[in-house]
Design a protein around this motif. Structure first.
Motif, PDB file in Angstrom:
ATOM      1  N   SER A 112       0.735  -1.138   0.113  1.00 38.38           N
ATOM      2  CA  SER A 112      -0.260   0.070   0.038  1.00 38.38           C
ATOM      3  C   SER A 112       0.830   1.205  -0.029  1.00 38.38           C
ATOM      4  O   SER A 112       1.997   1.525   0.834  1.00 38.38           O
ATOM      5  CB  SER A 112      -0.968   0.036   1.299  1.00 38.38           C
ATOM      6  N   GLY A 113       0.365   2.270  -0.859  1.00 34.79           N
ATOM      7  CA  GLY A 113       1.346   3.682  -0.899  1.00 34.79           C
ATOM      8  C   GLY A 113       2.287   3.470  -1.919  1.00 34.79           C
ATOM      9  O   GLY A 113       2.845   4.350  -2.358  1.00 34.79           O
ATOM     10  N   THR A 114       2.687   2.314  -2.477  1.00 37.03           N
ATOM     11  CA  THR A 114       3.832   2.221  -3.705  1.00 37.03           C
ATOM     12  C   THR A 114       3.356   2.921  -4.966  1.00 37.03           C
ATOM     13  O   THR A 114       1.855   3.004  -5.156  1.00 37.03           O
ATOM     14  CB  THR A 114       3.868   0.731  -4.077  1.00 37.03           C
ATOM     15  N   THR A 115       4.198   3.768  -5.380  1.00 41.29           N
ATOM     16  CA  THR A 115       3.837   4.637  -6.650  1.00 41.29           C
ATOM     17  C   THR A 115       3.503   3.688  -7.842  1.00 41.29           C
ATOM     18  O   THR A 115       4.381   2.722  -8.039  1.00 41.29           O
ATOM     19  CB  THR A 115       4.917   5.593  -7.034  1.00 41.29           C
ATOM     20  N   VAL A 116       2.510   3.901  -8.819  1.00 46.87           N
ATOM     21  CA  VAL A 116       2.273   3.364  -9.788  1.00 46.87           C
ATOM     22  C   VAL A 116       2.336   4.376 -11.139  1.00 46.87           C
ATOM     23  O   VAL A 116       1.514   5.350 -10.816  1.00 46.87           O
ATOM     24  CB  VAL A 116       0.900   2.677  -9.792  1.00 46.87           C
ATOM     25  N   THR A 117       3.298   4.480 -11.865  1.00 46.10           N
ATOM     26  CA  THR A 117       3.334   5.191 -12.812  1.00 46.10           C
ATOM     27  C   THR A 117       2.831   4.782 -14.295  1.00 46.10           C
ATOM     28  O   THR A 117       3.147   3.750 -14.703  1.00 46.10           O
ATOM     29  CB  THR A 117       4.608   5.622 -13.133  1.00 46.10           C
ATOM     30  N   VAL A 118       1.671   5.364 -14.589  1.00 48.38           N
ATOM     31  CA  VAL A 118       1.099   4.780 -15.900  1.00 48.38           C
ATOM     32  C   VAL A 118       1.652   5.845 -17.226  1.00 48.38           C
ATOM     33  O   VAL A 118       1.576   6.854 -17.084  1.00 48.38           O
ATOM     34  CB  VAL A 118      -0.377   4.755 -16.103  1.00 48.38           C
ATOM     35  N   VAL A 119       2.209   5.181 -18.211  1.00 54.62           N
ATOM     36  CA  VAL A 119       2.734   5.709 -19.256  1.00 54.62           C
ATOM     37  C   VAL A 119       2.056   5.252 -20.568  1.00 54.62           C
ATOM     38  O   VAL A 119       1.372   3.974 -20.416  1.00 54.62           O
ATOM     39  CB  VAL A 119       4.293   5.472 -19.657  1.00 54.62           C
ATOM     40  N   SER A 120       2.191   6.015 -21.730  1.00 50.59           N
ATOM     41  CA  SER A 120       1.417   5.679 -22.657  1.00 50.59           C
ATOM     42  C   SER A 120       1.834   4.387 -23.330  1.00 50.59           C
ATOM     43  O   SER A 120       3.170   3.875 -23.229  1.00 50.59           O
ATOM     44  CB  SER A 120       1.475   6.572 -24.044  1.00 50.59           C
TER      45      SER A 120
END
Length: 187
Positions: free
Chosen positions: A179-187
């Motif tokens: 919980s709290g881990t960054t999730v980076t969404v890219v194209s």
């Protein structure tokens, strides 16, 4: 004439003796050889034929512009996830099966996590669900099928936000993405 012991004394004595014997056997068993698990390949389900397991051809580099530090990176265009540690080294990368609703590019955080099995919006039993955003009224989350199968083909008109992972990758993501881990969404 000798005194006779009451029955409760006999039962108590036998119980203490049995517990002592079991304890000795447990200690001996713990010191002996331990069996090892043998990996077995699960039988493919009917849905496995519709979506073959994603195959790796070569390790893919982490997309530029995905940030720095410990994070999960998800590429909508490549249907791929990277687990990146604090030193920006890729710990694992794998292909995934996206849902019908894609999250917008941006930074999110792992919110609710649910390890217990439940039924996904596609009717498949799923586990290790990690929600990180809501898009178009649909929750977007990583998960894997309990039986390791791929998701069934999408049904027209049904919105699904589940990003399905192969079982081993689901296990790795579950351990990495607290919980709290960054999730980076890219194209």
């Amino acid at each position: 004439m000798p005194a006779r012991l009451p029955s409760w004394a006999w039962v108590s004595g036998l119980t203490v003796g049995a517990i002592a014997a079991v304890s000795v056997l447990a200690v001996q068993a713990d010191q002996g050889p331990h069996p090892t698990a043998v990996a077995t390949k699960p039988k493919p389900s009917a849905s496995a034929d519709a979506h073959p397991t994603p195959k790796e051809t070569a390790p893919a580099p982490v997309p530029e512009g995905s940030g720095t530090g410990r994070r999960v990176v998800y590429s909508v265009g490549k249907d791929r996830v990277w687990l990146v540690d604090a030193s920006d080294a890729t710990r694992r990368s794998f292909k995934v099966w996206p849902g019908t609703v894609d999250p917008d590019p941006g930074k999110y955080s792992v919110g609710t996590r649910r390890q217990d099995a439940t039924t996904g919006s596609d009717g498949v039993r799923i586990e290790q669900i990690m929600y990180f955003t809501q898009e178009d009224g649909v929750w977007v989350a990583f998960s894997n099928a309990v039986d390791g199968s791929s998701p069934p083909p999408p049904v027209d008109g049904i919105k699904t936000g589940g990003i399905r992972l192969p079982k081993a990758d689901g296990d790795a993501l579950w351990e990495f993405g607290t919980s709290g881990t960054t999730v980076t969404v890219v194209s």
